[in-house]
Scaffold this motif. Sequence first.
Motif, PDB file in Angstrom:
ATOM      1  N   LYS A 223       0.833  -1.281   0.015  1.00 41.85           N
ATOM      2  CA  LYS A 223       0.005  -0.040   0.037  1.00 41.85           C
ATOM      3  C   LYS A 223       0.596   1.389  -0.045  1.00 41.85           C
ATOM      4  O   LYS A 223       0.434   2.213  -0.668  1.00 41.85           O
ATOM      5  CB  LYS A 223      -1.022   0.092   1.123  1.00 41.85           C
ATOM      6  CG  LYS A 223      -2.202  -1.004   1.103  1.00 41.85           C
ATOM      7  CD  LYS A 223      -3.344  -0.359   1.094  1.00 41.85           C
ATOM      8  CE  LYS A 223      -4.591  -1.417   0.598  1.00 41.85           C
ATOM      9  NZ  LYS A 223      -5.004  -2.051   1.648  1.00 41.85           N
ATOM     10  N   ALA A 227       0.800   4.068  -2.819  1.00 37.85           N
ATOM     11  CA  ALA A 227       0.780   5.631  -2.426  1.00 37.85           C
ATOM     12  C   ALA A 227       1.799   6.502  -3.250  1.00 37.85           C
ATOM     13  O   ALA A 227       1.528   7.415  -3.830  1.00 37.85           O
ATOM     14  CB  ALA A 227       0.570   5.833  -0.978  1.00 37.85           C
ATOM     15  N   THR A 230       0.494   6.543  -6.840  1.00 37.62           N
ATOM     16  CA  THR A 230      -0.532   7.508  -6.826  1.00 37.62           C
ATOM     17  C   THR A 230       0.012   8.986  -6.780  1.00 37.62           C
ATOM     18  O   THR A 230      -0.475   9.832  -7.585  1.00 37.62           O
ATOM     19  CB  THR A 230      -1.454   7.185  -5.899  1.00 37.62           C
ATOM     20  OG1 THR A 230      -1.983   6.017  -5.987  1.00 37.62           O
ATOM     21  CG2 THR A 230      -2.775   8.163  -6.082  1.00 37.62           C
ATOM     22  N   GLU A 231       1.107   9.240  -6.133  1.00 38.23           N
ATOM     23  CA  GLU A 231       1.608  10.600  -5.976  1.00 38.23           C
ATOM     24  C   GLU A 231       2.294  10.992  -7.340  1.00 38.23           C
ATOM     25  O   GLU A 231       2.041  12.033  -7.865  1.00 38.23           O
ATOM     26  CB  GLU A 231       2.741  10.544  -4.765  1.00 38.23           C
ATOM     27  CG  GLU A 231       3.058  11.807  -4.300  1.00 38.23           C
ATOM     28  CD  GLU A 231       4.003  11.868  -3.302  1.00 38.23           C
ATOM     29  OE1 GLU A 231       3.731  11.178  -2.310  1.00 38.23           O
ATOM     30  OE2 GLU A 231       5.004  12.366  -3.554  1.00 38.23           O
TER      31      GLU A 231
END
Length: 267
Positions: A223, A227, A230-231
Motif C-alpha cells: 500500500k 501511495a 498515486t503521488e
Amino acid sequence: MHAGMLGHLLLIFIVLFQPVAARSAETPENVCLQCHGAMTGRTGEPVKLWRGSIHAENGISCNGCHGGDPKDAANAMSPERGFLGVPKAKDIPAFCGRCHLGVMKDFQASGHGRALGNGGPTCVTCHGNHQVLKATPDLINEKSCSRCHGFERAREIKSAMQETERLISSLDARIIGYKKIGGDVDRLEKGLFSLRNRFHSLFHSVDVEKVKKESAQITTELKKLEAAVTEMDTTRQQRKVAGAVAVAAALAAALLFHLLGRTYHDR
Ligand code: HEC
Ligand code: HEC
Ligand code: HEC
Ligand code: HEC
Ligand code: HEC
C-alpha cells in the motif's frame, strides 16, 4: 581519435566478436534431447512435455535435473558423469531443491514436508515433473488440494493471498507504464520485486496463520508503494495542466507577435 586508430579498434572489435558468433553456431545440440526426442512412450514423452515448460524457457534441460553429460552421447547417462537417474518420491524435494533451496527449506519445515513418505505431496504432486509452468495461486484449487484432505484450510490460505496477489499485479502494471515513458521507477521496482519474492515464498509453509499474518504485513508495505505511484500520477497530472498552460501562453504570445507583425507590415 584519428582514422588509423579507429581502424585498429574496428579490427579488434571484429576479431573479438566474430569467433563468438561462429562458436555458438557450432555448439552441438544437447544429446539428451536428440536421443530422447526420437523415442516414443515413457522415454520420449518427457521431451514433449518439457518443451512447453518454464525450465525449457530458462535453458534448464534434462541434464539440469537428471545430471549426466549432455555433450557425449556414448556416456551421457553414466553415473561417472553425474547422472542421477529417476528420483524416488521421497527424494524429489532434494532433487528440485538443488536449485530451489529456499522453497525446499520452507517445504521441509511444513506440514507437507513432515508428511513426506507418509501421504504428503512432493513438489511434482503440485507442479508436475516435466511440464512445470510458472507458479500462480491458481495451483491452489479444489481439484488438486482435496485429493488428500478437505479444501477448507486451502481455501483460507488462498483467500488470504488473493488481495495481496491482486495488489502486486496492479502495481506491476502501473510501474511498467511509467518505465515505458522513461519515468524514474528504480526504487519502486526494487521494492515491488523484494515484496513479491517474500510473498511467493510464503505458500510452501502451508501454515494458515503464518500466511494470513505475513500476507497482511506485505499488503501494508504494498500500500505504501501504491501511495507513491498515486503521488506520481498526481504530479504527472499537474505537469500536464502546467504544460497545457505553458502551451496556451506560447500560443497567445505567438498570436500577439503575429498581430504586432501585421500591424508593423500594414504600416
Ligand atoms: C543415445 C541415446 C540416449 C542419450 C544420448 C541419452 N539417453 Fe536417456 N535413455 C535412453 C534410453 C534408451 C533409455 C531407456 C533405458 C531403460 O529403459 O533402461 C533412457 C532412459 C533415461 C532415463 C530414465 C532412467 C530410468 O531409470 O528409468 C532418464 C532420466 C534419462 N534417460 C535421462 C537422460 C539424460 C539426462 C540424458 C543426457 C545427459 C540422456 N538421458 C541421454 C537413451 C539415451
Ligand atoms: C525439472 C526437473 C526435470 C527436468 C528438466 C527433466 N526431468 Fe525427467 N523427471 C523428473 C522427475 C522429478 C522425475 C520423476 C517423476 C515422478 O516421480 O513423478 C522424472 C522422470 C523421468 C523419466 C522416467 C519416466 C517414467 O515414467 O519412468 C524419464 C525417462 C525422464 N524423466 C527423462 C527426462 C528427459 C529426457 C528430460 C529432458 C527433456 C527430462 N527428463 C527433464 C524431473 C525432470
Ligand atoms: C501442495 C502443493 C505444492 C507443493 C507440494 C509444492 N509447491 Fe511450489 N508452489 C505451489 C503454489 C500454490 C505456488 C504459488 C504460490 C504463489 O503464487 O504465491 C508455488 C510456487 C512455487 C515456486 C515459485 C515461487 C518462488 O518462491 O519462487 C517454486 C519455484 C516452487 N513452487 C517450487 C517448488 C518445489 C521445489 C517444491 C518441492 C520442494 C514445491 N514447490 C512444492 C504449490 C506447491
Ligand atoms: C538446475 C536447476 C533447477 C532444477 C534442478 C529445478 N529447477 Fe525449477 N527452475 C529453475 C530455473 C532457472 C527457473 C526459472 C527461473 C525462476 O523462476 O526461478 C525455474 C522455475 C521453476 C518454477 C516456476 C517459478 C516461478 O517463478 O513461477 C517452478 C514451479 C519450478 N521451477 C519447479 C521445479 C520443480 C518442481 C523441480 C523438480 C522437479 C525443479 N523446479 C527443478 C531451475 C531449476
Ligand atoms: C498428496 C496428498 C496431498 C495433497 C495433494 C495436498 N495435501 Fe495438504 N496435507 C497433506 C498431508 C498428509 C498433510 C498433513 C496432515 C494434515 O494436516 O492433514 C497436509 C496438511 C495440509 C495443511 C495443514 C498444514 C499444517 O501445518 O497445519 C494445509 C493448510 C494443506 N495441507 C494445504 C494444502 C493445499 C493448499 C494443497 C493444494 C495446493 C494441498 N494441501 C494438497 C497431503 C496433501
